[in-house]
Design a protein around this motif. Structure first.
Motif, PDB file in Angstrom:
ATOM      1  N   PRO A   1       0.750  -1.257  -0.031  1.00  0.00           N
ATOM      2  CA  PRO A   1      -0.103   0.059  -0.103  1.00  0.00           C
ATOM      3  C   PRO A   1       0.971   1.131   0.049  1.00  0.00           C
ATOM      4  N   LYS A   2       0.306   2.282  -0.472  1.00  0.00           N
ATOM      5  CA  LYS A   2       0.988   3.540  -0.284  1.00  0.00           C
ATOM      6  C   LYS A   2       0.632   3.909   0.917  1.00  0.00           C
ATOM      7  N   ILE A   3       1.790   4.601   1.869  1.00  0.00           N
ATOM      8  CA  ILE A   3       1.824   4.898   3.092  1.00  0.00           C
ATOM      9  C   ILE A   3       2.016   6.431   3.372  1.00  0.00           C
ATOM     10  N   GLU A   4       1.497   7.236   4.019  1.00  0.00           N
ATOM     11  CA  GLU A   4       1.770   8.315   4.310  1.00  0.00           C
ATOM     12  C   GLU A   4       2.179   8.810   5.481  1.00  0.00           C
ATOM     13  N   ILE A   5       3.336   9.365   5.954  1.00  0.00           N
ATOM     14  CA  ILE A   5       3.728   9.522   7.226  1.00  0.00           C
ATOM     15  C   ILE A   5       3.756  10.971   7.645  1.00  0.00           C
ATOM     16  N   HIS A   6       3.069  11.544   8.579  1.00  0.00           N
ATOM     17  CA  HIS A   6       3.106  12.823   9.009  1.00  0.00           C
ATOM     18  C   HIS A   6       3.872  13.039  10.172  1.00  0.00           C
ATOM     19  N   ASP A   7       5.016  13.617  10.188  1.00  0.00           N
ATOM     20  CA  ASP A   7       5.824  13.716  11.363  1.00  0.00           C
ATOM     21  C   ASP A   7       6.587  15.126  11.293  1.00  0.00           C
ATOM     22  N   ARG A   8       6.530  15.694  12.423  1.00  0.00           N
ATOM     23  CA  ARG A   8       7.236  16.825  12.549  1.00  0.00           C
ATOM     24  C   ARG A   8       8.764  16.583  13.094  1.00  0.00           C
ATOM     25  N   ASN A   9       8.987  15.524  13.484  1.00  0.00           N
ATOM     26  CA  ASN A   9      10.322  15.134  13.923  1.00  0.00           C
ATOM     27  C   ASN A   9      11.031  14.515  13.018  1.00  0.00           C
ATOM     28  N   GLU A  10      12.047  15.171  12.477  1.00  0.00           N
ATOM     29  CA  GLU A  10      12.830  14.585  11.433  1.00  0.00           C
ATOM     30  C   GLU A  10      14.081  13.863  11.745  1.00  0.00           C
ATOM     31  N   ASP A  11      14.281  13.557  13.189  1.00  0.00           N
ATOM     32  CA  ASP A  11      15.343  12.765  13.458  1.00  0.00           C
ATOM     33  C   ASP A  11      15.285  11.281  13.377  1.00  0.00           C
TER      34      ASP A  11
ATOM     35  N   GLU B   1       5.570   4.944  -1.698  1.00  0.00           N
ATOM     36  CA  GLU B   1       4.592   4.869  -2.908  1.00  0.00           C
ATOM     37  C   GLU B   1       4.034   3.443  -3.169  1.00  0.00           C
ATOM     38  N   GLU B   2       2.670   3.069  -3.567  1.00  0.00           N
ATOM     39  CA  GLU B   2       2.366   1.941  -3.797  1.00  0.00           C
ATOM     40  C   GLU B   2       3.165   1.071  -4.541  1.00  0.00           C
ATOM     41  N   ASN B   3       3.053  -0.238  -4.343  1.00  0.00           N
ATOM     42  CA  ASN B   3       3.866  -1.079  -5.035  1.00  0.00           C
ATOM     43  C   ASN B   3       5.316  -1.092  -5.054  1.00  0.00           C
ATOM     44  N   MET B   4       6.028  -1.139  -4.104  1.00  0.00           N
ATOM     45  CA  MET B   4       7.221  -0.752  -3.730  1.00  0.00           C
ATOM     46  C   MET B   4       8.283  -1.794  -4.293  1.00  0.00           C
ATOM     47  N   GLY B   5       7.571  -3.059  -4.743  1.00  0.00           N
ATOM     48  CA  GLY B   5       8.251  -4.052  -5.656  1.00  0.00           C
ATOM     49  C   GLY B   5       8.933  -5.091  -4.407  1.00  0.00           C
ATOM     50  N   SER B   6       9.774  -5.753  -4.925  1.00  0.00           N
ATOM     51  CA  SER B   6      10.592  -6.923  -4.174  1.00  0.00           C
ATOM     52  C   SER B   6      12.024  -6.912  -4.017  1.00  0.00           C
ATOM     53  N   LYS B   7      12.631  -5.442  -4.427  1.00  0.00           N
ATOM     54  CA  LYS B   7      14.040  -5.494  -4.267  1.00  0.00           C
ATOM     55  C   LYS B   7      14.452  -5.317  -2.872  1.00  0.00           C
ATOM     56  N   GLU B   8      15.707  -5.744  -2.692  1.00  0.00           N
ATOM     57  CA  GLU B   8      16.365  -5.662  -1.185  1.00  0.00           C
ATOM     58  C   GLU B   8      16.447  -4.115  -1.184  1.00  0.00           C
ATOM     59  N   ILE B   9      16.950  -3.455  -2.032  1.00  0.00           N
ATOM     60  CA  ILE B   9      17.035  -1.700  -1.915  1.00  0.00           C
ATOM     61  C   ILE B   9      16.207  -1.222  -2.901  1.00  0.00           C
ATOM     62  N   THR B  10      15.210  -0.287  -2.492  1.00  0.00           N
ATOM     63  CA  THR B  10      14.384   0.175  -3.547  1.00  0.00           C
ATOM     64  C   THR B  10      14.815   1.318  -4.177  1.00  0.00           C
ATOM     65  N   ALA B  11      14.260   1.826  -5.193  1.00  0.00           N
ATOM     66  CA  ALA B  11      14.659   2.886  -5.992  1.00  0.00           C
ATOM     67  C   ALA B  11      14.952   4.105  -5.245  1.00  0.00           C
ATOM     68  N   GLU B  12      14.201   4.175  -4.028  1.00  0.00           N
ATOM     69  CA  GLU B  12      14.671   5.461  -3.022  1.00  0.00           C
ATOM     70  C   GLU B  12      15.671   5.140  -2.209  1.00  0.00           C
ATOM     71  N   GLY B  13      16.229   3.904  -2.140  1.00  0.00           N
ATOM     72  CA  GLY B  13      17.093   3.623  -1.178  1.00  0.00           C
ATOM     73  C   GLY B  13      16.705   3.122   0.074  1.00  0.00           C
ATOM     74  N   TYR B  14      15.646   2.794   0.321  1.00  0.00           N
ATOM     75  CA  TYR B  14      15.112   2.092   1.425  1.00  0.00           C
ATOM     76  C   TYR B  14      15.401   0.637   1.346  1.00  0.00           C
ATOM     77  N   TYR B  15      15.670  -0.116   2.464  1.00  0.00           N
ATOM     78  CA  TYR B  15      15.908  -1.551   2.677  1.00  0.00           C
ATOM     79  C   TYR B  15      14.582  -2.296   2.808  1.00  0.00           C
ATOM     80  N   GLN B  16      14.657  -3.386   2.169  1.00  0.00           N
ATOM     81  CA  GLN B  16      13.365  -4.475   2.423  1.00  0.00           C
ATOM     82  C   GLN B  16      14.044  -5.790   2.945  1.00  0.00           C
ATOM     83  N   GLY B  17      13.157  -6.277   4.052  1.00  0.00           N
ATOM     84  CA  GLY B  17      13.757  -7.367   4.598  1.00  0.00           C
ATOM     85  C   GLY B  17      13.116  -8.676   4.027  1.00  0.00           C
TER      86      GLY B  17
END
Length: 150
Positions: free
Chosen positions: A27-37, A70-86
């Motif tokens: 799913p597409k996920i939105e995170i609303h957070d004022r803390n950027e740490d 974004e929706e449909n992040m795929g199944s790569k270990e490292i996404t196009a955005e640089g996030y890791y998937q386990g």
């Protein structure tokens, strides 16, 4: 922090496109957070699985302040955005949607977001190792929905 899962409603049935009965899209996920740490670590699991807690998705090393996955992040270990998937409990990288046994009734699916001070240094983390990290933390936000197969 607020976690929104676009295309799903809290406590309601998960649409088929996010399940094994449909396209099996994350799913597409939105995170609303004022803390950027720090970094976000997101996990999706089913506590009602016959075998016990069953993990469908691990995605982590998301820099805090990122507001959309974004929706449909795929199944790569490292996404196009640089996030890791386990490795999920299906033994695969990335997202695998709800797919409870037929006739097993409603299962609850939780998406929880945690904040970590530092990025996880280990690649290809699996559910067992992720919970060793996450059990020491409290989720900053969570969402749940249900799904069953007749």
């Amino acid at each position: 922090m607020e976690l929104r899962v676009i295309g799903m409603s809290e406590g309601r049935r998960i649409p088929d496109k996010f399940t094994c009965g449909g396209k099996d899209y994350s799913p597409k996920i939105e995170i609303h957070d004022r803390n950027e740490d720090g970094y976000y670590f997101i996990v999706m699991n089913d506590p009602d699985a016959p075998s016990g807690l069953f993990t469908h998705w691990l995605i982590y090393n998301i820099p805090a302040g990122i507001v959309t996955l974004e929706e449909n992040m795929g199944s790569k270990e490292i996404t196009a955005e640089g996030y890791y998937q386990g490795m999920n409990d299906f033994g695969e990288l990335g997202y695998r949607g709800p797919c409870p046994p037929r006739g097993d009734g409603d299962h609850r699916y939780f998406i929880k977001i945690y904040r970590m001070k530092e990025a996880v240094s280990r690649k290809k983390i699996d559910a067992e190792n992720s919970y060793k990290i996450l059990d020491k933390l409290t989720p900053e936000a969570e969402f749940y929905a249900i799904y069953s197969r007749e």
